[in-house]
Design an enzyme around this catalytic site. Sequence first.
Site, PDB file in Angstrom:
ATOM      1  N   CYS A   1       0.890  -1.153   0.000  1.00 12.31           N
ATOM      2  CA  CYS A   1       0.000   0.000   0.000  1.00 12.31           C
ATOM      3  C   CYS A   1       0.927   1.200   0.000  1.00 12.31           C
ATOM      4  O   CYS A   1       1.436   1.596   1.046  1.00 12.31           O
ATOM      5  CB  CYS A   1      -0.909   0.005   1.230  1.00 12.31           C
ATOM      6  SG  CYS A   1      -1.966   1.467   1.292  1.00 12.31           S
TER       7      CYS A   1
ATOM      8  N   CYS B   1      -0.299   4.226   2.136  1.00  8.91           N
ATOM      9  CA  CYS B   1      -0.443   4.135   3.589  1.00  8.91           C
ATOM     10  C   CYS B   1      -0.143   2.723   4.075  1.00  8.91           C
ATOM     11  O   CYS B   1       1.001   2.307   4.141  1.00  8.91           O
ATOM     12  CB  CYS B   1      -1.837   4.598   4.013  1.00  8.91           C
ATOM     13  SG  CYS B   1      -2.007   4.689   5.794  1.00  8.91           S
ATOM     14  N   SER B   2      -1.194   1.958   4.398  1.00  9.72           N
ATOM     15  CA  SER B   2      -0.954   0.681   5.072  1.00  9.72           C
ATOM     16  C   SER B   2      -2.093  -0.304   4.882  1.00  9.72           C
ATOM     17  O   SER B   2      -2.237  -1.220   5.672  1.00  9.72           O
ATOM     18  CB  SER B   2      -0.764   0.935   6.565  1.00  9.72           C
ATOM     19  OG  SER B   2      -1.919   1.591   7.062  1.00  9.72           O
ATOM     20  N   CYS B   3      -2.935  -0.094   3.875  1.00  6.69           N
ATOM     21  CA  CYS B   3      -4.081  -0.982   3.676  1.00  6.69           C
ATOM     22  C   CYS B   3      -3.595  -2.427   3.516  1.00  6.69           C
ATOM     23  O   CYS B   3      -2.582  -2.681   2.859  1.00  6.69           O
ATOM     24  CB  CYS B   3      -4.896  -0.543   2.470  1.00  6.69           C
ATOM     25  SG  CYS B   3      -5.775   0.994   2.792  1.00  6.69           S
TER      26      CYS B   3
END
Lengths: 225, 102
Positions: A128, A131-133
Amino acid sequence: MSDHHDHHHGHDHHDHSHPPGQKHPFQADVDDTLTYPRRMEIALRELLIEKGILTADEIRAAIEDMDSRSPAGGAKVVARAWVDPEFKAALLEDANAACTRLGFDMSIRELKLVAVENTPEVHNIVVCTLCSCYPRALLGLPPAWYKSFAYRSRVVNEPRAVLAEFGTTLPDNTVVRVHDSTADLRYLVLPMRPANTEGMSEEQLAALVTRDCMIGVSAARSAGA
Amino acid sequence: MRNYHDMGGQPAGPIDRHEHELQHWEKRVEALIAVLGSKKLTRSDEGRRALETIGAETYLGSGYAERRIQALANNMILRGVITIEELSNKLAEVEQRQNQLP
């Protein structure tokens, strides 16, 4: 030491007292500095509870739910796909429906999950970049490196160098596909079934499926390893 | 113009592959986001948008949970779930409590 009450033992109350002369009997802990963001967490949580928006029990339940999800969930899905061609087809067609059928609660935040299959010709990696999905429903919380600026920056333009850091080398003619997750779309890599696993049970197979191979930075464990 | 969060393809050093066990307060941040999400009071894309406007210094200089909680607080204010005054009063109260500890 300034923050006994919230960080060392998870009390929700700050007004408890200790017997005279008795110090907190807690072990040393790195988690002991009440920084601005930590004060913010306490303040926001207390405020939301006071305003009746949420309860401490709901927070506890959410942490329990979080702790109950781990890569073992994804491993169960992968092992089933390895032994059941019909399930595999269903997983690749509609991962949410297939995982729901296996008993996973896929309703959190209404995300679409897509399973991508590794083959001798194509290797998939998930990131991701923004971000951090991450497919938390199946894998739990993402590892720190998945959220790191270095992984997010590099894996899209030098995936083979990143794979090498994880000890993974692919044949030159394998196509590498990097999938960039979004807030609404998450990916799960369906790794290749290791060689010499024909006689193994689904449970034994699941034990070969690591978190990292479902992100695509490594292969599944080999049989007997 | 590329924003600070949009780092895909940017040069960067080696990946730190150490495992990091989440501290309890970091889990509470995730839990707050999850509970508010289940109540339709926040969304993950909204969380990301807040992170993208939090400022490069905070974003690049903070840990994951550190920036997430600040983004969440901003969103709660934007949505009118809480007010700036309520939050700053509560922050002051938390700080005062901290200072009163022996």
